[in-house]
Design a protein around this motif. Structure first.
Motif, PDB file in Angstrom:
ATOM      1  N   ALA A  12     -15.136  10.687   1.146  1.00  0.00           N
ATOM      2  CA  ALA A  12     -14.759  12.055   1.489  1.00  0.00           C
ATOM      3  C   ALA A  12     -13.484  12.465   0.762  1.00  0.00           C
ATOM      4  O   ALA A  12     -13.239  13.641   0.562  1.00  0.00           O
ATOM      5  CB  ALA A  12     -14.549  12.177   2.999  1.00  0.00           C
ATOM      6  N   GLY A  13     -13.205  11.881   0.658  1.00  0.00           N
ATOM      7  CA  GLY A  13     -11.970  12.360   0.118  1.00  0.00           C
ATOM      8  C   GLY A  13     -11.184  11.498  -0.986  1.00  0.00           C
ATOM      9  O   GLY A  13     -11.604  10.462  -1.297  1.00  0.00           O
ATOM     10  N   VAL A 192       0.994   5.370   3.135  1.00  0.00           N
ATOM     11  CA  VAL A 192       1.360   6.210   1.991  1.00  0.00           C
ATOM     12  C   VAL A 192       0.183   6.274   1.030  1.00  0.00           C
ATOM     13  O   VAL A 192      -0.432   5.251   0.710  1.00  0.00           O
ATOM     14  CB  VAL A 192       2.603   5.661   1.276  1.00  0.00           C
ATOM     15  N   HIS A 193      -0.135   7.491   0.563  1.00  0.00           N
ATOM     16  CA  HIS A 193      -1.266   7.709  -0.336  1.00  0.00           C
ATOM     17  C   HIS A 193      -0.785   8.025  -1.742  1.00  0.00           C
ATOM     18  O   HIS A 193       0.286   8.602  -1.951  1.00  0.00           O
ATOM     19  CB  HIS A 193      -2.112   8.881   0.161  1.00  0.00           C
ATOM     20  N   GLU A 194      -1.624   7.670  -2.712  1.00  0.00           N
ATOM     21  CA  GLU A 194      -1.343   8.034  -4.098  1.00  0.00           C
ATOM     22  C   GLU A 194      -1.493   9.548  -4.282  1.00  0.00           C
ATOM     23  O   GLU A 194      -2.102  10.246  -3.458  1.00  0.00           O
ATOM     24  CB  GLU A 194      -2.289   7.297  -5.035  1.00  0.00           C
ATOM     25  N   MET A 195      -0.951  10.063  -5.396  1.00  0.00           N
ATOM     26  CA  MET A 195      -0.974  11.502  -5.619  1.00  0.00           C
ATOM     27  C   MET A 195      -2.385  12.041  -5.793  1.00  0.00           C
ATOM     28  O   MET A 195      -2.651  13.210  -5.485  1.00  0.00           O
ATOM     29  CB  MET A 195      -0.135  11.856  -6.849  1.00  0.00           C
ATOM     30  N   ALA A 196      -3.302  11.220  -6.277  1.00  0.00           N
ATOM     31  CA  ALA A 196      -4.676  11.688  -6.482  1.00  0.00           C
ATOM     32  C   ALA A 196      -5.432  11.878  -5.177  1.00  0.00           C
ATOM     33  O   ALA A 196      -6.476  12.534  -5.161  1.00  0.00           O
ATOM     34  CB  ALA A 196      -5.431  10.714  -7.383  1.00  0.00           C
ATOM     35  N   ARG A 197      -4.949  11.298  -4.096  1.00  0.00           N
ATOM     36  CA  ARG A 197      -5.655  11.400  -2.816  1.00  0.00           C
ATOM     37  C   ARG A 197      -5.445  12.798  -2.231  1.00  0.00           C
ATOM     38  O   ARG A 197      -4.329  13.295  -2.156  1.00  0.00           O
ATOM     39  CB  ARG A 197      -5.137  10.342  -1.850  1.00  0.00           C
ATOM     40  N   THR A 198      -6.526  13.407  -1.785  1.00  0.00           N
ATOM     41  CA  THR A 198      -6.445  14.738  -1.177  1.00  0.00           C
ATOM     42  C   THR A 198      -6.906  14.724   0.272  1.00  0.00           C
ATOM     43  O   THR A 198      -7.019  15.778   0.891  1.00  0.00           O
ATOM     44  CB  THR A 198      -7.300  15.740  -1.977  1.00  0.00           C
ATOM     45  N   HIS A 199      -7.190  13.531   0.800  1.00  0.00           N
ATOM     46  CA  HIS A 199      -7.689  13.393   2.160  1.00  0.00           C
ATOM     47  C   HIS A 199      -6.943  12.243   2.805  1.00  0.00           C
ATOM     48  O   HIS A 199      -6.525  11.304   2.123  1.00  0.00           O
ATOM     49  CB  HIS A 199      -9.199  13.135   2.140  1.00  0.00           C
ATOM     50  N   ALA A 200      -6.784  12.282   4.124  1.00  0.00           N
ATOM     51  CA  ALA A 200      -6.014  11.251   4.820  1.00  0.00           C
ATOM     52  C   ALA A 200      -6.707   9.900   4.843  1.00  0.00           C
ATOM     53  O   ALA A 200      -6.114   8.916   5.286  1.00  0.00           O
ATOM     54  CB  ALA A 200      -5.703  11.707   6.247  1.00  0.00           C
ATOM     55  N   GLY A 201      -7.934   9.807   4.363  1.00  0.00           N
ATOM     56  CA  GLY A 201      -8.600   8.522   4.252  1.00  0.00           C
ATOM     57  C   GLY A 201      -9.158   8.031   5.573  1.00  0.00           C
ATOM     58  O   GLY A 201      -9.584   8.813   6.429  1.00  0.00           O
ATOM     59  N   ASN A 202      -9.133   6.722   5.743  1.00  0.00           N
ATOM     60  CA  ASN A 202      -9.666   6.090   6.941  1.00  0.00           C
ATOM     61  C   ASN A 202      -8.714   6.322   8.117  1.00  0.00           C
ATOM     62  O   ASN A 202      -7.634   5.739   8.174  1.00  0.00           O
ATOM     63  CB  ASN A 202      -9.851   4.591   6.692  1.00  0.00           C
ATOM     64  N   GLU A 226      13.266   4.390  -5.609  1.00  0.00           N
ATOM     65  CA  GLU A 226      12.916   4.767  -6.973  1.00  0.00           C
ATOM     66  C   GLU A 226      11.434   4.602  -7.275  1.00  0.00           C
ATOM     67  O   GLU A 226      10.877   5.361  -8.064  1.00  0.00           O
ATOM     68  CB  GLU A 226      13.748   3.940  -7.961  1.00  0.00           C
ATOM     69  N   VAL A 227      10.804   3.603  -6.677  1.00  0.00           N
ATOM     70  CA  VAL A 227       9.381   3.370  -6.877  1.00  0.00           C
ATOM     71  C   VAL A 227       8.724   3.229  -5.510  1.00  0.00           C
ATOM     72  O   VAL A 227       9.204   2.472  -4.668  1.00  0.00           O
ATOM     73  CB  VAL A 227       9.104   2.095  -7.713  1.00  0.00           C
ATOM     74  N   VAL A 228       7.654   3.976  -5.278  1.00  0.00           N
ATOM     75  CA  VAL A 228       6.889   3.884  -4.035  1.00  0.00           C
ATOM     76  C   VAL A 228       5.489   3.391  -4.390  1.00  0.00           C
ATOM     77  O   VAL A 228       4.802   3.992  -5.218  1.00  0.00           O
ATOM     78  CB  VAL A 228       6.818   5.237  -3.304  1.00  0.00           C
ATOM     79  N   VAL A 229       5.094   2.295  -3.756  1.00  0.00           N
ATOM     80  CA  VAL A 229       3.779   1.708  -3.995  1.00  0.00           C
ATOM     81  C   VAL A 229       2.893   2.009  -2.795  1.00  0.00           C
ATOM     82  O   VAL A 229       3.172   1.558  -1.684  1.00  0.00           O
ATOM     83  CB  VAL A 229       3.876   0.185  -4.221  1.00  0.00           C
ATOM     84  N   PRO A 230       1.825   2.783  -2.984  1.00  0.00           N
ATOM     85  CA  PRO A 230       0.908   3.069  -1.881  1.00  0.00           C
ATOM     86  C   PRO A 230      -0.017   1.885  -1.639  1.00  0.00           C
ATOM     87  O   PRO A 230      -0.111   0.964  -2.460  1.00  0.00           O
ATOM     88  CB  PRO A 230       0.138   4.291  -2.377  1.00  0.00           C
ATOM     89  N   GLY A 231      -0.721   1.914  -0.532  1.00  0.00           N
ATOM     90  CA  GLY A 231      -1.658   0.836  -0.243  1.00  0.00           C
ATOM     91  C   GLY A 231      -2.777   0.747  -1.255  1.00  0.00           C
ATOM     92  O   GLY A 231      -3.280  -0.355  -1.530  1.00  0.00           O
ATOM     93  N   LEU A 241       5.764  10.175  -0.599  1.00  0.00           N
ATOM     94  CA  LEU A 241       6.016  10.339   0.841  1.00  0.00           C
ATOM     95  C   LEU A 241       5.742  11.776   1.258  1.00  0.00           C
ATOM     96  O   LEU A 241       5.069  12.033   2.264  1.00  0.00           O
ATOM     97  CB  LEU A 241       7.447   9.930   1.169  1.00  0.00           C
ATOM     98  N   ASP A 242       6.262  12.740   0.497  1.00  0.00           N
ATOM     99  CA  ASP A 242       6.029  14.149   0.819  1.00  0.00           C
ATOM    100  C   ASP A 242       4.549  14.505   0.689  1.00  0.00           C
ATOM    101  O   ASP A 242       4.005  15.245   1.523  1.00  0.00           O
ATOM    102  CB  ASP A 242       6.863  15.044  -0.098  1.00  0.00           C
ATOM    103  N   HIS A 243       3.904  13.992  -0.339  1.00  0.00           N
ATOM    104  CA  HIS A 243       2.472  14.249  -0.524  1.00  0.00           C
ATOM    105  C   HIS A 243       1.673  13.719   0.662  1.00  0.00           C
ATOM    106  O   HIS A 243       0.757  14.393   1.161  1.00  0.00           O
ATOM    107  CB  HIS A 243       2.007  13.597  -1.825  1.00  0.00           C
ATOM    108  N   SER A 244       2.010  12.524   1.106  1.00  0.00           N
ATOM    109  CA  SER A 244       1.286  11.931   2.228  1.00  0.00           C
ATOM    110  C   SER A 244       1.494  12.730   3.501  1.00  0.00           C
ATOM    111  O   SER A 244       0.559  12.919   4.291  1.00  0.00           O
ATOM    112  CB  SER A 244       1.733  10.475   2.425  1.00  0.00           C
ATOM    113  N   ILE A 245       2.706  13.212   3.722  1.00  0.00           N
ATOM    114  CA  ILE A 245       2.967  14.061   4.889  1.00  0.00           C
ATOM    115  C   ILE A 245       2.079  15.302   4.839  1.00  0.00           C
ATOM    116  O   ILE A 245       1.473  15.693   5.849  1.00  0.00           O
ATOM    117  CB  ILE A 245       4.457  14.457   4.935  1.00  0.00           C
TER     118      ILE A 245
END
Length: 254
Positions: A12-13, A192-202, A226-231, A241-245
């Motif tokens: 879905a997303g 935390v989601h990557e920038m390409a994610r447009t849905h909250a996922g599972n 300085e670096v954020v690593v998403p799951g 962080l802002d994108h995920s919010i």
């Protein structure tokens, strides 16, 4: 094993040199049961493993390897026992330092499925007591060692070179984030989601109400990150962080 919900949801997303997306290993680069290591800062590597979720979907997962003097720590196991064994082999071959321990950021199998492999090698796997209970209830591998004091949002403990923070509920009720202050690297896990994610996922085990505030707490606690690593997916900077919010708040309206 929480895979069906993840499959449905998926369908879905940095510092002086920003993380380059084209350099990050993808599912095309890593077969299930294998591992890729990519150094992102001095003394910090991302480990990437994959799982076959069915219907031809091979999906990647990120963890960290962080140097601690003459050893290293793992943030999350690899996704599966074979991949975790491959991770230990890769650390030995490419880094050449022993693994002191690991920390699991929540109870889903992409974070803990290799815990028994590490335990059999004499490597402790730390997690909150809530993660241990939820992993046992899900019939997932259970981390061997409990981290005390991670029960109230905003509480943190030190584990070698790492700060392990419980920001509150999010992707799961027990999700932790892990910060390597010496490198300015934050592992956000699946909160935390990557920038390409447009849905909250599972969101089958999510606390959607708490999730945005938990991420705001992370952002406020680590303004220098300085670096954020998403799951899953490509690392970035604090903008993740802002994108995920934003995408979690959109999910609250669904």
């Amino acid at each position: 094993m929480a895979r069906l919900g993840l499959l449905v949801a998926l369908l879905a997303g940095c510092a002086s040199a920003p993380v380059a997306p084209y350099a990050h290993p993808t599912a095309d680069d890593v077969a299930p049961g294998e591992i890729a290591l990519r150094q992102i800062r001095p003394g910090v590597w991302v480990h990437v493993s994959t799982s076959d979720l069915g219907n031809g979907l091979i999906y990647p997962s990120n963890g960290l390897v962080v140097r601690d003097g003459d050893g290293v720590w793992l943030v999350d196991t690899a996704w599966g026992e074979a991949a975790t064994a491959a991770l230990l082999d890769a650390v030995e071959a490419e880094i050449g330092l022993p693994v002191r321990g690991a920390v699991a950021t929540h109870f889903h199998d992409d974070r803990v499925e290799g815990a028994d492999v590490l335990r059999q090698r004499g490597i402790p796997v730390y997690a909150s007591s809530l993660t241990q209970r939820l992993a046992a209830a899900e019939d997932n591998a259970v981390p061997s060692d409990s981290l005390a004091g991670l029960t109230v949002p905003g509480t943190a403990v030190r584990l070698g070179p790492l700060e392990v923070l419980y920001p509150g509920g999010g992707h799961t009720r027990d999700n932790l984030v892990v910060y390597a202050p010496g490198a300015g690297v934050l592992h956000g896990g699946c909160a935390v989601h990557e920038m390409a994610r447009t849905h909250a996922g599972n969101v089958a085990d999510a606390d959607l109400d708490a999730w945005p505030e938990s991420l705001r707490l992370v952002r406020e606690r680590y303004p220098e990150v300085e670096v954020v690593v998403p799951g899953h997916g490509y690392p970035g900077g604090a903008e993740l962080l802002d994108h995920s919010i934003e995408i979690v708040e959109a999910a609250q309206q669904d």
